[in-house]
Each structure stands twice: as structure tokens, then as C-alpha cells.
Enzyme design. Sequence first.
Site, short mmCIF file in Angstrom:
data_model
loop_
_atom_site.label_atom_id
_atom_site.label_comp_id
_atom_site.label_asym_id
_atom_site.label_seq_id
_atom_site.Cartn_x
_atom_site.Cartn_y
_atom_site.Cartn_z
N HIS A 148 47.83 -12.00 69.82
CA HIS A 148 46.53 -12.66 70.00
C HIS A 148 46.31 -13.69 68.89
O HIS A 148 46.56 -13.42 67.71
CB HIS A 148 45.40 -11.63 69.99
CG HIS A 148 45.44 -10.72 71.18
ND1 HIS A 148 45.57 -9.35 71.06
CD2 HIS A 148 45.37 -10.99 72.51
CE1 HIS A 148 45.57 -8.80 72.27
NE2 HIS A 148 45.46 -9.78 73.17
N CYS A 151 41.18 -18.84 65.75
CA CYS A 151 41.12 -19.78 64.62
C CYS A 151 40.91 -19.04 63.31
O CYS A 151 40.35 -17.94 63.26
CB CYS A 151 40.01 -20.81 64.84
SG CYS A 151 38.33 -20.15 64.64
N CYS A 154 37.29 -17.83 62.39
CA CYS A 154 36.81 -16.61 63.06
C CYS A 154 37.49 -15.38 62.49
O CYS A 154 36.85 -14.34 62.28
CB CYS A 154 37.04 -16.71 64.56
SG CYS A 154 35.97 -17.90 65.40
N CYS A 178 41.94 -4.46 72.27
CA CYS A 178 43.20 -4.45 71.53
C CYS A 178 43.06 -3.55 70.32
O CYS A 178 42.16 -3.73 69.49
CB CYS A 178 43.57 -5.87 71.08
SG CYS A 178 45.15 -5.93 70.18
N CYS A 252 38.85 22.89 46.83
CA CYS A 252 37.42 22.58 46.82
C CYS A 252 37.00 21.70 45.65
O CYS A 252 35.82 21.34 45.55
CB CYS A 252 36.61 23.88 46.81
SG CYS A 252 36.79 24.86 45.29
N HIS A 257 39.08 29.08 40.01
CA HIS A 257 38.22 30.25 40.18
C HIS A 257 38.92 31.47 40.76
O HIS A 257 38.25 32.42 41.16
CB HIS A 257 37.04 29.88 41.08
CG HIS A 257 37.44 29.22 42.37
ND1 HIS A 257 38.12 29.88 43.36
CD2 HIS A 257 37.25 27.95 42.81
CE1 HIS A 257 38.33 29.04 44.37
NE2 HIS A 257 37.82 27.86 44.06
N CYS A 302 -4.07 51.35 37.14
CA CYS A 302 -4.93 51.32 38.32
C CYS A 302 -4.38 50.37 39.37
O CYS A 302 -3.93 49.26 39.04
CB CYS A 302 -6.35 50.90 37.92
SG CYS A 302 -7.49 50.81 39.32
N CYS A 335 -5.56 51.82 52.81
CA CYS A 335 -4.16 51.42 52.62
C CYS A 335 -3.26 52.28 53.49
O CYS A 335 -3.10 53.48 53.24
CB CYS A 335 -3.78 51.56 51.15
SG CYS A 335 -2.09 51.03 50.84
#
Length: 535
Positions: A148, A151, A154, A178, A252, A257, A302, A335
Site C-alpha cells: 500500500h 503520500c 499522510c 490491512c 508480583c 516473601h 454500670c 434488653c
Amino acid sequence: MGDYGISDDDHCYSYGDNDDDYDDYDSRDELQAAETEWCVRQSTASSSKVITKESLLAAQREDLLRVMDLLSLKEHHARTLLIYYRWDVEKVLSVLVEYGKERLFAKAGITILEHDGLSSSELPSKVSCNICFDDVSAEEVTTMDCGHSFCNSCWTEHFIVLINDGQSRRIRCMAHKCNAICDEAKVRHLVSARDSDLAEKFDRFLLESYIEDNRRVKWCPSVPHCGNAIRIEVDELCEVECACGLQFCFSCSSEAHSPCSCQIWALWSKKCLDESESVNWITVHTKPCPKCQKPVEKNGGCNLVSCVCGQAFCWLCGGATGQEHTWTEIAGHSCGRYKELEQEAECAKRSLERYTHYHNRYKAHIDSLKLESKMKETIQDKINILEETEISSKDFSWIISGLDRLFRSRRILSYSYPFAYYMFGDDLFKDEMTKEERELKQNLFEDQQQQFEAHVEKLSSILEEKFHLYTEDEVKDLRLRIIALSVTTDNLCRNLHEWIETDLLGSLKYTVHEIAPYKSKGVEKASELPNCLDT
């Protein structure tokens, strides 16, 4: 405290009555064999490499040359292929064998067309660009490998937009449907004519792709960043040490560790950093005011308490009440949820106490490691004093090796407590074991951990002795003790680590938790990669 004798058959350990670890060996030959084994463990070759800024180009070029030679490709095609397959040469070979070269190239966006042999004089003098629809001279048109042509203006705008969007590594052709990847040399040529800084950015992205797209290469996570990357030669989970001294998990990128898996370590780190335990303490020791919701701590016997806002409420269930309180009732309140709330508070309290138990022991060994790290300079001073005495042997490398063994063992011992917190708790593996199985495995684990811990403490104690004042016979005796204790500690550490890896994590049915394999010499220190390749 007893010591542990080494079995001739399987290197298992049990309590004994001897005060010195080297008495556990039946003969000097056995002790010599143990010392030889120990020296071999200290000298294992490194399988990871440090890639510096200077050696990055050589590291990338190494893989490019392999693919270029194998498939007879140009460099930009080889790079396109490797970027698509994340710089995995073995993956490229397996796809080639399984699907063939045509499909290998098509998936990666490589198009190699045979030239039609037309000379520049046979090309039309004017060409119409299908993007801007301008008629431009043939010299102002660029054709990609896919055939392809558009210009240069572009093409350049297309490249600039994608580079600024961070898509430098795989810039596709502008033609509709493409998938071909543009030639990097043509991209560089067109962009540099417009913006040289952007062209340099494009080259840097292509170069750094070797690290950022490569599953076997990672940046060192040091802060501030040292600028190095680490390349490993194998796919297995591993821990490495950068040239800057940072030890980290390659999987990680957290600090090394093991014997914690990455998932366990992430949970533990978060638990230690956030305020969850402070909130837990507040839950256990305070109740929210039913009016303003502020936490209230009870400072008397209390169960009728008052908030600073003036609201009185029942400590047992948290319900709002009147101010009157007698031996038999709280005015305006009945209660009926006392037992339920008592159970919730007791459960939260036990959870906090369990976390505190494991965290205190983890923190104690981490603090010990920090203090013992300062011993290296002190021990070197003692060695310097010994070297100036009339002692016949001037080789004291066994002292430094014993100190290194202490550091490695202390680190693994400290991380064994976060592992135990989650392994034998209800957060992760509640459904993996019955209560009886959990208790049995926890007892076996703690027995091994206790034996290992006893030897670590003993090794630390021996290394703190004032051996710079010893006679030659006392130094020889110290050498035997340190070597024997180092070998025994190493074996105990290996047994605990492998038991965690195989019998505990390896027996899980519903989850997968992997840890780095045990290495006697500790976290592997990556060797420097040469800055240039040999011809």
C-alpha cells in the site's frame, strides 16, 4: 534447649542431649562432607541477568538475531514478530512448527511481497494518494511491505498520532482492513523529518518493548528506580536480587516473601498497612451512640452509659434509654439481645488477639533481622583483629557464610508467621480442611517451625560471641560449630519450606497458591549482562 541430630539416611532432625551441633556428626569425615555440601550450596550459578540501560540494546539484539537467522528475516520483521509474541522465542518456534511460516507471519502482521522488478523510471511521475486525494510526485510517496502506497505527509501524520498515543510498537498500515505492521525504518525516517524528538521517543518505545512486553523481563521495583531490569531464564516462580541490592518476587514485584504465596503476602501487607485493626479495636472496645453515632468507651461497671451529646443508652445492646437506672431495670428499655451481641464482640476480640499473636512474632523477627544486619560490620572488625594474630589459618569466610545463613533463615522464619495466620485461619482456606485436619497440620507445622526457630536463635547467639579474643583452638572449635549449625539450620529451613510447598499449599483442592522454590543460597543475585554481544 536441646539440639537436633542429623540422620545418615534422610537428614531428619530430633531433639538430642548434646550441647554442640557438631557432636551430632559421628566422624570428622561426616562433618567434612557436610562442609563440602554447604560450600556447594553457596556457589550455585545464577540463572537471572541484570539488564542495565547500557546492556538493553545487546539483550534485545540477542533475541532478534536468533529469529533473523532462523527465519531469514530482516530486523524490523523479526522485531514485529517478537513484539507480537511478547519476546518469547520458544513461542515463535512452537507456532512455526504447528501452523507454518505463513500463518505465523499473518498473525503477527508481517507481509513480505515479492518485488515486481520495476525501476524508478518505469513508475508514474504522479501518484494519487487515497487518503488526502492529492496528486503528488513519486518521490513523495512511500510504499510499505504490504504494497500500500500513500503520500509522505499522510503517513507522517498517521505515525505522529499513534506514537503520541503510545502505540509505537505496532503501527499498522492506513489501508482499510490491512493488518500489516509498518516498516520501523520508514516510520523513523518520515517522523524524524518532522520531529526528531518524537523519532527518538519512537526508538525508545521499541527498545523498552523488550522489557515491558517480555514475560521473562521486569523492571526492578526499587524506589527511587535504579534503572535496571531483570531477565530470568526459566518460567518458574522465583525471587531475584537486583544489582542495586533489592530482593523481590519476580511474579508480583513485591519484596521477596517466600514461603508466603503472592496472594497471601498481598493480603498480609494490606492488613498491616490499613486501619482495619484499629477499626477492629474500636469494634471490640466501644459502642456507637444511637443518636450521633460517635464511638463511646465504657469507663465504669454500670451498663448505662452516656455520650458527650447527652444521649443515654444501654451498653449491652446499644439501645437508647432514659436516664434512670435501678438494680433491676434501665428506665424505658428492655434488653433482649444481650447474648447475640456478646458473641459478636467475643468473636471480634478473638480475631484481634489472633492477628496480634502472629503480627508480634512476625515483627519481632523482622526487627531481629534489622539488628543482625548491623552485625556484618562488627564481625568484619573482629575478623580483622583475628587476621593480625598468630592464628595459622587466615581464612574466615566461614564466619561470613554463617552470617549470610542467619540472614536468609531469619527472613524465611519471619514470613512463616503471616503464612500460618492465613493457612490455619478462616479467611482463605476454611473449606479446604476439616477442623481436625487443620489442627493436625497446624501442630505439625508449629513443631517444625519451633525447631527451625531454635536453631536460628542459636546461630545468632554464636555469631555474637567475642571470638576475636579466642585462642587458635577456640577458633577451630567455633568454626566447627558454625559450619555444623549452618548446615543443620539450612536443612531445617529447607524441610519447612518444602513441607509448606508440598503438603500444605500443594494439597489444596479449590485454590492454587504457589511459592518460589527453596534455594539454599537464598534469593538469587542476578549477574550482570554484558553491554555488547560478541561477534
